[in-house]
Design a protein around this motif. Structure first.
Motif, short mmCIF file in Angstrom:
data_model
loop_
_atom_site.label_atom_id
_atom_site.label_comp_id
_atom_site.label_asym_id
_atom_site.label_seq_id
_atom_site.Cartn_x
_atom_site.Cartn_y
_atom_site.Cartn_z
N GLY A 70 0.87 -1.30 -0.01
CA GLY A 70 0.08 0.09 -0.02
C GLY A 70 0.91 1.32 0.14
N ASP A 71 0.19 2.38 -0.47
CA ASP A 71 0.69 3.77 -0.42
C ASP A 71 -0.10 4.39 0.49
OD1 ASP A 71 1.77 6.25 -0.98
OD2 ASP A 71 2.61 5.71 -2.93
N ASN A 72 0.40 4.78 1.62
CA ASN A 72 -0.50 5.50 2.45
C ASN A 72 -0.83 6.86 1.83
OD1 ASN A 72 -2.23 5.14 4.62
ND2 ASN A 72 -0.31 4.71 5.96
N ALA A 73 0.24 7.68 1.32
CA ALA A 73 0.04 8.89 0.84
C ALA A 73 -1.14 9.05 -0.30
CB ALA A 73 1.35 9.52 0.48
N LYS A 74 -1.07 7.73 -1.08
CA LYS A 74 -1.91 7.81 -2.13
C LYS A 74 -3.23 7.30 -1.92
CE LYS A 74 1.68 8.00 -5.70
NZ LYS A 74 2.11 7.28 -6.90
N ASN A 75 -3.17 6.54 -0.63
CA ASN A 75 -4.37 5.85 -0.24
C ASN A 75 -4.77 4.67 -1.35
OD1 ASN A 75 -6.01 5.67 1.95
ND2 ASN A 75 -7.87 6.92 1.31
N THR A 76 -3.81 4.06 -1.76
CA THR A 76 -3.88 3.02 -2.93
C THR A 76 -3.16 1.94 -2.48
OG1 THR A 76 -3.73 4.66 -4.47
CG2 THR A 76 -3.39 2.36 -5.11
N VAL A 77 -3.82 0.69 -2.73
CA VAL A 77 -3.41 -0.68 -2.41
C VAL A 77 -3.17 -1.17 -3.74
CG1 VAL A 77 -5.64 -1.65 -2.31
CG2 VAL A 77 -3.73 -2.57 -1.21
N TYR A 78 -1.99 -2.08 -3.65
CA TYR A 78 -1.61 -2.90 -5.04
C TYR A 78 -1.58 -4.35 -4.57
CZ TYR A 78 0.33 1.80 -5.98
OH TYR A 78 0.39 3.27 -5.99
N LEU A 79 -1.81 -5.04 -5.72
CA LEU A 79 -1.64 -6.49 -5.82
C LEU A 79 -0.75 -6.84 -7.04
CD1 LEU A 79 -2.29 -9.04 -4.20
CD2 LEU A 79 -4.22 -9.42 -5.92
N GLN A 80 0.72 -7.31 -6.69
CA GLN A 80 1.62 -7.48 -7.56
C GLN A 80 1.08 -9.15 -7.68
OE1 GLN A 80 3.56 -6.07 -9.28
NE2 GLN A 80 3.88 -8.01 -10.54
N MET A 81 1.00 -9.51 -8.70
CA MET A 81 0.87 -11.03 -9.06
C MET A 81 1.55 -11.72 -10.16
SD MET A 81 -3.49 -11.01 -9.40
CE MET A 81 -3.44 -9.94 -10.95
N ASN A 82 2.31 -12.50 -9.57
CA ASN A 82 3.55 -13.05 -10.38
C ASN A 82 3.17 -14.49 -10.57
OD1 ASN A 82 4.94 -10.86 -10.30
ND2 ASN A 82 5.94 -11.16 -8.62
N SER A 83 3.70 -15.38 -11.44
CA SER A 83 3.53 -16.79 -11.90
C SER A 83 2.11 -17.17 -11.84
CB SER A 83 4.34 -17.57 -10.85
OG SER A 83 5.78 -17.05 -10.51
N LEU A 84 1.38 -16.25 -12.59
CA LEU A 84 0.16 -16.58 -13.00
C LEU A 84 -0.34 -17.88 -13.43
CD1 LEU A 84 -0.90 -12.91 -13.77
CD2 LEU A 84 -2.17 -14.34 -11.78
N LYS A 85 -1.36 -18.45 -12.97
CA LYS A 85 -1.94 -19.64 -13.32
C LYS A 85 -3.40 -19.38 -13.93
CE LYS A 85 0.21 -22.11 -9.50
NZ LYS A 85 0.10 -22.77 -8.51
N PRO A 86 -3.73 -20.65 -14.67
CA PRO A 86 -5.02 -20.30 -15.38
C PRO A 86 -6.03 -20.19 -14.34
CG PRO A 86 -3.74 -21.74 -16.84
CD PRO A 86 -3.07 -21.39 -15.49
#
Length: 121
Positions: A70-86
Motif C-alpha cells: 500500500g501507498d498510504n500517501a496515495k490511499n492506494t493498495v496494490y496487488l502484484q501477481m506473479n507466476s500467474l496460473k489459469p
C-alpha cells in the motif's frame, strides 16, 4: 462515503505477471483487501493489508506468488501477481473495512466494481 476504484486487470499468459491497483477515496479505513470471484464460484479472499501496522495476510493458494502493498500517501493498495496460473482467472475486487485484517467476505464494508484477470494456458 468511501469509493474504491480498481485498475490493472487484463489478459496474460500463464507464468506472466500483472499488477492491480485500488484507489480509495473518502474516509480513512483500517484494512484493505483483494477478493476474487470466478464464474460459478464463491467470492474468495486473496490478500489483505492493515494500514495501521502494515501486517498482511494471504490465501494459501497465492502465497509466494502474490504480494499486497500500500501507498498510504496515495490511499492506494496494490496487488502484484506473479507466476500467474489459469486458475487465477477471475474478477478481482478491492474491499475495505474498519478494523483489523479479516479473510471473511462479510467483514468488509466497501467494495470496488471489480477488474477482470484472465490467464491463458
Amino acid at each position: 462515503q468511501v469509493q474504491l476504484v480498481e485498475s490493472g486487470g487484463g489478459f496474460v499468459q500463464a507464468g506472466g505477471s500483472l499488477r492491480l491497483s485500488c484507489a480509495a477515496s473518502g474516509r480513512y479505513l483500517d484494512t484493505m483487501a483483494w477478493f476474487r470471484q470466478a464464474p460459478g464460484e464463491e467470492r474468495e479472499f486473496v490478500a489483505a493489508v492493515s494500514w495501521n501496522d502494515g501486517s498482511t495476510d494471504y490465501a494459501d493458494s497465492v502465497k509466494g506468488r502474490f504480494t499486497i502493498s500500500g501507498d498510504n500517501a496515495k490511499n492506494t493498495v496494490y496487488l502484484q501477481m506473479n507466476s500467474l496460473k489459469p486458475e487465477d482467472s477471475a474478477v478481482y475486487y478491492c474491499a475495505a473495512r474498519y478494523g483489523s485484517i479479516s479473510s471473511g467476505r462479510t467483514a468488509y464494508d466497501y467494495w470496488g466494481q471489480g477488474t477482470q484477470v484472465t490467464v491463458s494456458s
